[in-house]
Design a protein around this motif. Sequence first.
Motif, short mmCIF file in Angstrom:
data_model
loop_
_atom_site.label_atom_id
_atom_site.label_comp_id
_atom_site.label_asym_id
_atom_site.label_seq_id
_atom_site.Cartn_x
_atom_site.Cartn_y
_atom_site.Cartn_z
N ARG A 130 -8.25 -51.58 56.54
CA ARG A 130 -8.18 -50.62 55.30
C ARG A 130 -8.21 -51.79 54.12
O ARG A 130 -8.80 -51.77 53.10
N LEU A 131 -7.19 -52.90 54.14
CA LEU A 131 -7.21 -53.65 53.13
C LEU A 131 -8.39 -54.60 53.01
O LEU A 131 -8.66 -55.08 51.89
N LEU A 132 -9.02 -54.74 54.26
CA LEU A 132 -10.47 -55.53 54.06
C LEU A 132 -11.61 -54.80 53.35
O LEU A 132 -12.02 -55.35 52.57
N ASP A 133 -11.49 -53.51 53.83
CA ASP A 133 -12.46 -52.57 52.82
C ASP A 133 -12.19 -52.37 51.65
O ASP A 133 -13.11 -52.56 50.85
N LEU A 185 -14.40 -56.33 45.28
CA LEU A 185 -15.03 -57.59 44.96
C LEU A 185 -16.47 -57.00 44.47
O LEU A 185 -17.21 -57.54 43.77
N ASP A 186 -17.19 -56.07 45.49
CA ASP A 186 -18.44 -55.43 45.04
C ASP A 186 -18.40 -54.83 43.72
O ASP A 186 -19.34 -55.11 42.91
N ILE A 197 -22.84 -43.40 50.21
CA ILE A 197 -22.64 -42.20 51.06
C ILE A 197 -21.39 -42.29 51.85
O ILE A 197 -20.36 -41.24 51.98
N SER A 198 -20.69 -43.57 52.17
CA SER A 198 -19.60 -43.62 52.77
C SER A 198 -18.28 -43.21 51.49
O SER A 198 -17.42 -42.55 52.23
N ASN A 199 -18.68 -43.79 50.50
CA ASN A 199 -17.53 -43.37 49.46
C ASN A 199 -17.33 -41.85 49.51
O ASN A 199 -16.47 -41.17 49.19
N LEU A 200 -18.71 -41.45 49.14
CA LEU A 200 -18.73 -39.96 49.00
C LEU A 200 -18.20 -39.18 50.21
O LEU A 200 -17.15 -38.20 50.00
N LEU A 201 -18.43 -39.59 51.42
CA LEU A 201 -17.94 -38.73 52.72
C LEU A 201 -16.52 -39.04 52.76
O LEU A 201 -15.82 -38.30 53.09
N ASN A 202 -15.91 -39.99 52.41
CA ASN A 202 -14.58 -40.60 52.49
C ASN A 202 -13.94 -39.75 51.72
O ASN A 202 -12.83 -38.94 51.94
N ASN A 203 -14.18 -39.47 50.49
CA ASN A 203 -13.59 -38.60 49.46
C ASN A 203 -13.61 -37.01 49.97
O ASN A 203 -12.51 -36.40 49.78
N ALA A 204 -14.75 -36.78 50.32
CA ALA A 204 -15.00 -35.17 50.87
C ALA A 204 -14.03 -35.01 52.22
O ALA A 204 -13.38 -33.79 52.06
N GLY A 244 -5.66 -44.11 48.31
CA GLY A 244 -6.77 -44.48 47.14
C GLY A 244 -6.72 -45.05 46.26
O GLY A 244 -5.49 -45.31 45.76
N THR A 245 -7.45 -45.94 45.57
CA THR A 245 -7.35 -46.80 44.50
C THR A 245 -8.08 -46.57 43.12
O THR A 245 -7.91 -47.06 42.17
N GLY A 246 -9.17 -45.40 43.13
CA GLY A 246 -9.95 -45.19 42.24
C GLY A 246 -11.06 -46.15 41.75
O GLY A 246 -11.55 -46.04 40.91
N ILE A 247 -11.35 -46.68 43.04
CA ILE A 247 -12.51 -47.82 42.84
C ILE A 247 -13.87 -47.15 43.38
O ILE A 247 -14.70 -47.34 43.16
N GLY A 248 -13.62 -46.50 44.58
CA GLY A 248 -14.69 -45.88 45.45
C GLY A 248 -15.78 -45.19 44.60
O GLY A 248 -17.02 -45.46 44.62
N LEU A 249 -15.42 -44.20 43.64
CA LEU A 249 -16.14 -43.23 43.13
C LEU A 249 -16.99 -44.22 42.04
O LEU A 249 -18.24 -44.04 41.53
N ALA A 250 -16.14 -45.11 41.36
CA ALA A 250 -16.79 -45.83 40.27
C ALA A 250 -17.83 -46.89 40.76
O ALA A 250 -18.98 -47.04 40.28
#
Length: 188
Positions: free
Chosen positions: A33-36, A42-43, A105-112, A166-172
Motif C-alpha cells: 500500500r505504501l509503495l502504491d 509521484l505520478d 480504471i484501478s482508481n475508479l474500481l478501488n473507490n467503487a 485513502g489520501t485524496g490523490i486517486g481521483l485527482a
Amino acid sequence: TLIKAPLENIIKKNIQEQDTKEDLNIMDQNVNRLLDLTKQLLDFRKAERDGMMLNFEKCNINNIIHGVFIRFTSLMREKNIESDITLPMEPLFAYVDKEALTKIISNLLNNAVKYCERSLSIELSSKEDKFNIVIRNDGKLVQPSMREEIFTPFVRGNDVASSTNGTGIGLALARTLAELHSGTFNMV
C-alpha cells in the motif's frame, strides 16, 4: 526495496505460529500500500508539474478493463459485493496509454469497492470515435456540493469514515490522466 525484500524472505520461511504469519501478511499488504501510494503521489506530481508524457498505442480496451476488473474480484468476493461487467461483444480498440488507462480504471474500481454496500458494475460503451467507461455502486452518494471538489488533490468527501483508507490523490490523478488523453472525467 530495502524493506520489502527482507520481509518477503521472512514470509517465505516455514513459520509455524499462525499469529506471526498473519502479522507478516498484514505488514506485506501495508508495504504494498505504501509503495502504491508513493507511486501515485509521484505520478500525480509529475503529471501536474511536467505534463506527464504518455505513450499512446492501439490497445484493446475490453482487455484492459477486464484485466483490471479481475484484480478486484477477490476483494469484492471478500466484501460480499455482487459485481457485473458489461463489455461490447466486438473488441473496442483505441489509442491510449495502457498504463495510464489502467491507473484510471484501478482508481475508479478501488473507490467503487471501498465505498460500496453490496453491488458494483462497470460498463464500456462507444459512440463514434469516443468510448465511455461507467462504474456504478450502491454506496452512499457524494453530495452535489462535493462532486467537483472531490477531484482536488488531497480532498476526501465529508462523509468518508475515518477508518476508510485513502489520501485524496486517486481521483485527482485519474482525472488528470483522463484529461491527458483529451478525455473527460465526471461524477454523475
